[in-house]
Design an enzyme around this catalytic site. Structure first.
Site, PDB file in Angstrom:
ATOM      1  N   ASP A   7      33.293  23.990  53.980  1.00 52.45           N
ATOM      2  CA  ASP A   7      33.624  25.354  53.570  1.00 52.45           C
ATOM      3  C   ASP A   7      34.763  25.292  52.548  1.00 52.45           C
ATOM      4  O   ASP A   7      35.321  24.230  52.289  1.00 52.45           O
ATOM      5  CB  ASP A   7      34.071  26.107  54.840  1.00 52.45           C
ATOM      6  CG  ASP A   7      34.145  27.610  54.635  1.00 52.45           C
ATOM      7  OD1 ASP A   7      33.552  28.122  53.680  1.00 52.45           O
ATOM      8  OD2 ASP A   7      34.810  28.274  55.468  1.00 52.45           O
ATOM      9  N   GLU A  12      35.200  25.504  46.763  1.00 51.80           N
ATOM     10  CA  GLU A  12      34.984  25.891  45.341  1.00 51.80           C
ATOM     11  C   GLU A  12      35.945  25.186  44.393  1.00 51.80           C
ATOM     12  O   GLU A  12      35.575  25.039  43.221  1.00 51.80           O
ATOM     13  CB  GLU A  12      35.137  27.400  45.196  1.00 51.80           C
ATOM     14  CG  GLU A  12      34.029  28.197  45.853  1.00 51.80           C
ATOM     15  CD  GLU A  12      34.060  28.144  47.389  1.00 51.80           C
ATOM     16  OE1 GLU A  12      35.175  27.992  47.927  1.00 51.80           O
ATOM     17  OE2 GLU A  12      33.003  28.220  48.002  1.00 51.80           O
ATOM     18  N   ASP A  47      30.334  34.766  52.932  1.00 50.12           N
ATOM     19  CA  ASP A  47      30.938  35.781  53.792  1.00 50.12           C
ATOM     20  C   ASP A  47      30.427  37.181  53.492  1.00 50.12           C
ATOM     21  O   ASP A  47      31.081  37.975  52.820  1.00 50.12           O
ATOM     22  CB  ASP A  47      32.457  35.724  53.636  1.00 50.12           C
ATOM     23  CG  ASP A  47      32.997  34.378  54.086  1.00 50.12           C
ATOM     24  OD1 ASP A  47      32.242  33.608  54.702  1.00 50.12           O
ATOM     25  OD2 ASP A  47      34.169  34.097  53.821  1.00 50.12           O
TER      26      ASP A  47
HETATM   27  C1  LIG Z   1      30.297  41.373  50.594  1.00 50.65           C
HETATM   28  C2  LIG Z   1      30.009  39.968  50.822  1.00 50.65           C
HETATM   29  O1  LIG Z   1      30.707  39.302  51.511  1.00 50.65           O
HETATM   30  N1  LIG Z   1      28.937  39.587  50.246  1.00 50.65           N
HETATM   31  C3  LIG Z   1      28.312  38.428  50.668  1.00 50.65           C
HETATM   32  C4  LIG Z   1      27.317  38.759  51.762  1.00 50.65           C
HETATM   33  O2  LIG Z   1      26.061  38.945  51.297  1.00 50.65           O
HETATM   34  C5  LIG Z   1      25.571  37.971  50.442  1.00 50.65           C
HETATM   35  C6  LIG Z   1      24.360  37.302  51.058  1.00 50.65           C
HETATM   36  O3  LIG Z   1      24.398  37.047  52.377  1.00 50.65           O
HETATM   37  C7  LIG Z   1      26.634  36.976  49.945  1.00 50.65           C
HETATM   38  O4  LIG Z   1      26.234  36.173  48.913  1.00 50.65           O
HETATM   39  C8  LIG Z   1      27.738  37.814  49.470  1.00 50.65           C
HETATM   40  O5  LIG Z   1      28.716  37.075  48.828  1.00 50.65           O
END
Ligand SMILES: CC(=O)N[C@H]1CO[C@H](CO)[C@@H](O)[C@@H]1O
Ligand SMILES: *[C@@H]1O[C@H](CO)[C@@H](O)[C@H](O)[C@H]1NC(C)=O
Ligand SMILES: *[C@@H]1O[C@H](CO)[C@@H](O)[C@H](O)[C@H]1NC(C)=O
Ligand SMILES: *[C@@H]1O[C@H](CO)[C@@H](O)[C@H](O)[C@H]1NC(C)=O
Ligand SMILES: *[C@@H]1O[C@H](CO)[C@@H](O)[C@H](O)[C@H]1NC(C)=O
Ligand SMILES: *[C@@H]1O[C@H](CO)[C@@H](O)[C@H](O)[C@H]1NC(C)=O
Ligand SMILES: *[C@@H]1O[C@H](CO)[C@@H](O)[C@H](O)[C@H]1NC(C)=O
Ligand SMILES: *[C@@H]1O[C@H](CO)[C@@H](O)[C@H](O)[C@H]1NC(C)=O
Length: 871
Positions: free
Chosen positions: A435, A438, A562
């Site tokens: 995790d 990046e 997330d």
């Molecule tokens: C708001 C957020 O955290 N967006 C994440 C959750 O939904 C998508 C897919 O599961 C993620 O790529 C987003 O970054």
């Protein structure tokens, strides 16, 4: 996971040495006039063979130095690499400009094409090129749309496109699956992205798009470049429709993939970035995690509660809670003592369940902390300019980050993994989750006082032998503006160094984070995969990573980060899955089922339990402050999960077979509707429905308080999976009402044969002991086809595997092929029956069901040699 420590991204303080000051940065889109006034290049010294072309490209006038310095001498290399793949590369004659490391993305092997499907043409001055599909003259790419700019910190290339193109890919993003084509920007710069809306850069970089033109064909374009990139897709009165790359470094290294069907393009992309990894059979089991499982007892309690609730749990996970002060390779002595952890894992293994733990790349620089001390001695960490370890802030506090290019890093990492997860003395885990890679840095900018304070006090031993090669071929030009290049990348974390490793940091081999940032996470993940392979030689490793780069799917899996417990993100998971599996060649993906941030509701979690069951990676996971959302927490969710897992498990050999073929041929295991109906324009923008494998159309309810779903059924024969009833698709929308919270509409595509296990089980080990049954769904002509792959489920080498072709032709069924697989004790390779759908009356040897309009032919047959029957 993520914790907001520093407020919103917009409030991030500017880096300490801004040069030029942010206010001097030209506006992003104000430059088009200036660009078209740039001189472009002129081709000369053209050398052509029957499968390649080279030329020199010289700046064709006075430099325009629009965002940095024009590079005057370039080279062009064109290779017809296979009949379906054309390689076009434009690079600096001196070969000093950064190019993606071979060790990160080995270039595809190729022979000379005999008869290419594509045609390369160019104009000498100003230089531009185009790529055509020979067969129909379709122009796929045409760079005369704008001047080529190739500068030290800005490279610009634009292609013209037909109006309203159907483009897919360019991940990672949460935008529509079919990309928006007007005033749309995709930013490629890996960043931690909690709760981000659409239209932002997320955790991964995959600079590939597929362009689908219906019956004129589908092709792919891959730009092998790792630098930060604003890709603009736009349509304006003056310029028409176009796509343009605006990257702040690297070279133009393009692979054109001819298709001509969408599935062909997927396969051709896999030839470039590598076929995806094969995973253990058990990985398709249901998995549970939560940030905030307080202690080892609570983890055990969750496992117990799943059993009590009769919901099969295959894999239990623990987030950073298990660590001592959030340090990698440690356990909290009070809450997760080693003896208890060993007991937990032992119990899980005895019950045929598995265990996975998280690791972060930031290594705590605490005195006396073994992993840091050993790593420091071996010189594995990224260095500051004075050769001390470069420091930042992560979960554990002040941390140093491994330099995956240093020659000692892999061994150190493997050693730490082997020590901590030693089966005899440590935690005998079954997979690792990496995790924050990046890499995420809680320290917002290069001036943080906390880091300075720690740096001043750090007892840094000098690295034995630093020998950093300072420059060399393709390692990148020196003396660039590492923090604020004049061309501005629209990173949602602010400047390119915002909340990550500073972009001026030098890797061991002399390359800079400025150029390699986008594959830091990829390198951590693949190094971890290597270590896991050393730890259990011969067994397929499982490593899941948040940050990815083109080709990551070759070794590791990914979850979408997330997200939130909202209907919007329930839907986002579908389009992200479509892009990752079918375009980016990362099949083992899924989102946090029931959502990570915010409280899930019973209804949402019930629907999501069913949605997730038809996606490759199936894990319920939540953030620590949210209400518990294990499936057993609510009665409706429990029922939905039991039903979903029951079906998922019966279909496990079917989807395992699909993964096997993706890992050996690149054929996607999940299909967007248009992949199977490429000439049906109604399918091109579908993103709330998908094919699980190539036979099962999944159409979940898409909103709260609804029991109705409208979806598109192409002109074809289908069967309701639950009732067996034939449904003729008319190329129209179909609405299904009365879809309860424990239902999900599924249709079988005519022309397919689906292997099933007759009964489900509470673990995949027991599942493999169940007999099979095959479901035949004939097409309008009375034919169907399917495949079944069998192996031991976890060995890398499979000398004794089965690859069985299933065929049905108007009453005649055959199973033929290779039958090498010899079942381990208790496992079944018996087919107890075959069911044929769409039968209006009783015929032949089977038993007719008037309700389902199906005929069941009773076996048993052994999957040990060819067999078949006539109805
Ligand atoms: C708001 C957020 O955290 N967006 C994440 C959750 O939904 C998508 C897919 O599961 C993620 O790529 C987003 O970054
Ligand atoms: C698209 O073009 C319009 C008009 O020129 C411009 O205002 C806009 O910024 C462009 N968008 C992108 C993403 O390039
Ligand atoms: C397990 O189930 C019991 C009984 O329903 C409940 O009290 C407890 O909170 C559950 N524990 C967890 C960790 O879910
Ligand atoms: C699965 O069911 C079997 C009985 O069929 C039982 O012995 C076993 O403990 C169960 N395993 C789990 C993980 O619940
Ligand atoms: C990177 O930039 C920071 C801030 O200007 C500077 O202190 C540091 O020495 C630089 N590091 C390297 C490796 O050049
Ligand atoms: C199906 O319904 C969707 C959403 O209501 C609509 O956008 C689409 O045009 C419809 N498709 C067809 C073929 O009617
Ligand atoms: C809805 O489904 C339930 C249970 O399957 C069934 O009893 C009922 O008749 C259905 N209602 C409608 C309107 O179809
Ligand atoms: C594969 O099959 C052969 C016999 O066909 C057997 O000798 C060999 O042990 C098997 N190998 C494995 C790994 O099961």
């Amino acid at each position: 996971m993520f914790l907001v420590l520093w407020g919103t991204a917009a409030a991030a303080p500017a880096p300490v040495d801004p040069s030029p000051a942010p206010s001097d940065i030209p506006a992003v889109f104000s430059s088009s006039n200036a660009i078209s006034n740039c001189p472009g290049y002129e081709a000369s010294n053209i050398v052509e063979t029957d499968s390649s072309l080279t030329a020199d490209l010289k700046l064709a006038g006075a430099s325009c130095n629009i965002y940095s310095e024009d590079i005057k001498d370039l080279k062009l290399l064109v290779e017809y690499q296979t009949n379906e793949r054309l390689h076009v590369k434009i690079f600096d004659a001196g070969e000093n400009v950064f190019q993606v490391h071979e060790q990160v993305l080995p270039r595809p092997k190729h022979e000379r094409a005999q008869s290419s499907a594509l045609d390369f043409n160019f104009v000498e001055k100003p230089f531009s090129f185009s790529v055509k599909r020979k067969e129909n003259g379709e122009v796929l790419f045409d760079t005369s749309a704008d001047q080529l700019i190739f500068e030290t910190q800005y490279v610009h290339l634009r292609t013209r496109l037909p109006d309203h193109p159907n483009l897919y890919g360019l991940g990672e993003h949460s935008d529509p699956f079919r990309l928006v084509t007007q005033n749309y920007q995709r930013v490629l710069w890996n960043a931690e992205s909690p709760n981000i809306p659409t239209n932002n850069n997320l955790y991964g970089t995959h600079p590939v798009y597929f362009d689908h033109r219906g019956d004129k064909g589908t092709h792919g374009v891959f730009l092998l470049n790792a630098n930060a990139n604003n890709i603009n897709i736009n349509r304006t009165d003056s310029a028409g429709q176009y796509l343009e790359y605006n990257t702040i470094g690297g070279v133009i290294d393009l692979y054109f993939l001819a298709g001509k069907q969408p599935i062909d393009v997927s396969k051709q992309y896999a030839e470039v970035v590598g076929l995806p990894a094969m995973y253990p059979y058990w990985l398709f089991g249901f998995q549970q995690c939560k940030y905030g499982y307080w202690d080892v007892n609570m983890v055990a309690e969750v496992v117990g509660n799943y059993s009590t609730a009769n919901i099969p749990l295959e894999v239990m996970w623990t987030d950073i809670d298990y660590m001592d002060l959030r340090q990698d390779f440690t356990v909290d002595p009070a809450r997760f003592p080693m003896s208890k952890m060993r007991e937990l894992v032992d119990t899980l293994h005895k019950r045929d369940q598995r265990y996975v733990l998280i690791l972060d790349p930031g290594i705590h620089t605490a005195p006396g902390y073994g992993p840091y001390d050993r790593g420091h001695q071996k010189g594995v960490f990224l260095k500051a300019s004075d050769d001390s370890d470069y420091l930042g802030v992560q979960w554990a506090g002040v941390v140093a980050w491994p330099d995956w290019f240093a020659p000692t890093t892999q061994d150190w990492w493997t050693d730490e993994i082997t020590r901590a997860f030693n089966p005899e003395t440590g935690i005998d885990l079954d997979g690792l989750w990496v995790d924050m890679n990046e890499a995420s840095n809680f320290c917002p900018n290069p001036g943080s006082s906390r880091v300075k304070a720690r740096a001043a006090g750090a007892q840094d031993v000098q690295r034995g032998d630093p020998v950093q090669a300072k420059d060399g071929p393709r390692t990148g030009l020196p003396n660039r503006d590492w923090f604020n290049p004049k061309y501005h990348i629209n990173n949602h974390q602010g400047d390119i160094s915002g909340r990550t490793l500073w972009t001026n940091i030098t890797n061991y081999d002399g390359t800079r984070q400025y150029d390699t940032h986008n594959y830091y996470g990829h390198m951590m993940a693949t190094a971890t995969q290597n270590s896991m392979l050393m730890r259990r030689p011969g067994k397929r490793p499982f490593v899941m990573t948040r940050s990815t780069f083109a080709g990551s799917g070759h070794k590791v899996a990914h979850w979408f980060g997330d997200n939130q417990s909202t209907w919007e993100h329930y839907l986002t998971s579908i389009r992200q899955m479509l892009a990752f599996v079918a375009v980016h060649q990362m099949p083992m993906v899924g989102s946090d089922v029931c959502g990570f941030n915010m409280d899930a509701s019973e209804n949402l979690c019930a629907r999501w339990a069913m949605l997730g069951a038809f996606q490759p990676f199936y894990r319920n996971h939540a953030e620590y402050s949210t209400r518990p959302q294990e499936f057993y927490q609510w009665p409706t969710t429990t029922k939905a999960a039991q039903k979903a897992i029951d079906i998922r498990y019966k279909l496990m050999d079917y989807i395992y077979t699909a993964l096997y073929y993706q890992s050996t041929t690149g054929q996607p295991m999940i299909n967007p509707t248009f992949y199977l109906y490429p000439n049906d324009a109604n399918t091109f923008d579908l993103q709330d429905q998908w094919f699980y494998g190539d036979a099962l159309l999944i159409t979940p309810v898409v909103s709260d308080f609804s029991d109705t779903v409208t979806f598109y059924l192409p002109e074809d024969t289908f069967y309701d999976y639950w009732t067996g009833q034939k449904v003729i698709g008319k190329g129209e929308n179909v609405t299904i009402s009365n879809v309860t919270l424990t239902d999900i509409p599924v249709h079988v595509r005519g022309g397919t044969i689906i292997p099933h296990r007759k009964h489900s089980a509470n673990t995949t080990t027991l599942l493999r002991q169940q007999d099979f049954y095959f479901l035949i769904a004939p097409d309008a002509d009375g034919n169907a086809k399917g495949r079944l792959y069998l192996d031991d489920g976890e060995s890398i080498e499979q000398p004794n595997k089965s690859e069985i072709e299933l065929t049905y032709d108007n009453g005649k069924f055959t199973a033929t092929g290779q039958f090498g697989y010899m079942p381990a004790s208790g496992e079944s390779v018996t087919v107890s029956s075959v069911v044929i759908l769409g039968q209006d009356k009783a015929v032949g040897v089977g038993r007719w069901s008037s309700e389902a309009k199906s005929i069941e032919v009773e076996g048993p047959w052994k999957l040990s040699g060819n067999w078949g029957f006539n109805l």
